[in-house]
Write an enzyme that holds these catalytic residues in place. Sequence first.
Site, mmCIF file in Angstrom:
data_model
loop_
_atom_site.group_PDB
_atom_site.id
_atom_site.type_symbol
_atom_site.label_atom_id
_atom_site.label_comp_id
_atom_site.label_asym_id
_atom_site.label_seq_id
_atom_site.Cartn_x
_atom_site.Cartn_y
_atom_site.Cartn_z
ATOM 1 N N SER A 189 19.007 -4.360 -1.724
ATOM 2 C CA SER A 189 17.624 -5.969 -2.458
ATOM 3 C C SER A 189 17.949 -5.933 -3.893
ATOM 4 O O SER A 189 19.305 -6.781 -3.858
ATOM 5 C CB SER A 189 16.817 -5.253 -2.520
ATOM 6 N N ASP A 341 12.420 -10.559 6.540
ATOM 7 C CA ASP A 341 13.027 -10.439 5.111
ATOM 8 C C ASP A 341 12.848 -12.047 4.828
ATOM 9 O O ASP A 341 13.642 -12.428 4.811
ATOM 10 C CB ASP A 341 14.481 -9.772 4.969
ATOM 11 N N HIS A 371 12.876 -5.754 5.196
ATOM 12 C CA HIS A 371 13.347 -5.737 3.842
ATOM 13 C C HIS A 371 12.822 -4.354 2.991
ATOM 14 O O HIS A 371 11.898 -4.054 3.726
ATOM 15 C CB HIS A 371 12.824 -6.887 2.393
#
Length: 401
Positions: A189, A341, A371
């Site tokens: 991320s 995502d 995600h």
Amino acid sequence: MGYKTLCFGLLCILLANYIYLPIPENIEERWKVQFLDAGIRMLSFMAKMFENMGLMKYQDFLSILLRLQLTKPVSDENITVIDTDFSDIPVRLYLPKRKSERKRPAVIYIHGGAFTLGSCKLHPYDYLNRWTANKLDAVVVGLDYRLAPQHPFPAALEDCVLVIKFFLQDTILQKYGVDPTRICISGDSSGGTLAATATQLLQNNPEHKDKIKAQALLYPGLQFIDIWMPSHRDYEHGPFLSREIGIKLGCLYVTEDTALPQAMQKNEHMPKGSRHLFKFVNWSDFLPEKYKKNHVYTEPSLGKLNAFYPAFVDSRLSPLLVSDSQLQSLPLTYILTCEHDILRDDGLIYITQLRKVGVQVTHDHIEDGIHGAMLLITVPYNLHLGLRIRDKYISWLEKNL
Ligand SMILES: *[C@@H]1O[C@H](CO)[C@@H](O)[C@H](O)[C@H]1NC(C)=O
Ligand SMILES: *[C@@H]1O[C@H](CO)[C@@H](O)[C@H](O)[C@H]1NC(C)=O
């Protein structure tokens, strides 16, 4: 009594309302994902409520909850775990105990959390880094870079780079028995953003060029320019990471001014004169057809925001903004993207750009991926999807580091 029942009823309606946002059909452990997603949205709702009531900031509420998941440095039969610091930045080291004839590979892992939340000491990261050290017989370094908004851009990146440079010193590599030709920088991320940017900075610095063998980016965010790509549109409401939460937290890395997230919601946060940057993130050019679906490219509008934030034209915030010649020098790359995502297209675009200039990229796309799934690999969640992502990442490292 009646009052309590009413409150309880309202709470149930609220929860039900949150739970019943549809989760895609093809998701593994669907009921679990549904429940976790509802939980995340509930907590985000509460955080917003507390912020509106003036009790605490949105991110502070989430941060307090996350703190419950912090772990102590606990060694086990295989791995010695030490908390220390590198260049005054807190790090947690995972050092394999077994005897080794050869020097070991090393992984520097940068945690996610939208630049605002998280720590390498959170249970899932502690678990992942320990697992990596054990599986690969590798030295693993987790680091706690400074977080926004107390420490805005580029503080997080500066800390990551300082830790990596410290670690790359001959004396340090020797001390931990690390093979200088087998070092990887990884992150998930926003940690993937930082890993990508740190790798670019080091590769383009003569003193550190070619000292990094590989980079591994797990569902990374790679740009702040266009926040209305097909993946933002398709997964605007999550699961797990909604566009609203992503923008709310991500903006804090640049400023606490609430005009910014508002402008970003409408994709009109870029300053006048920045149109030339769109070519780096033009999904209409870079996205494989399969992911464009029926979406029509629209340019972000410029100059709607009164303030100018230089970060938005800076490749240290958006690593997609570098020239081909800078991309060319990048090491062996692993990128994992998840279908469900909002950040999916950032990863896909980077893959296209890197391959175009001849960088060797392995791409794993998780069709039922969500995600942040790797944050849910430990008890009580044990999300199988997260474990699959872990295994793909680790098996790539096993073969390539
Ligand atoms: C130690 O390593 C062995 C072999 O990889 C593994 O079976 C065992 O579960 C590990 N112990 C811990 C505490 O992780
Ligand atoms: C984006 O790409 C499309 C298709 O190649 C092109 O028509 C458009 O002009 C590009 N926009 C910008 C701002 O680069």
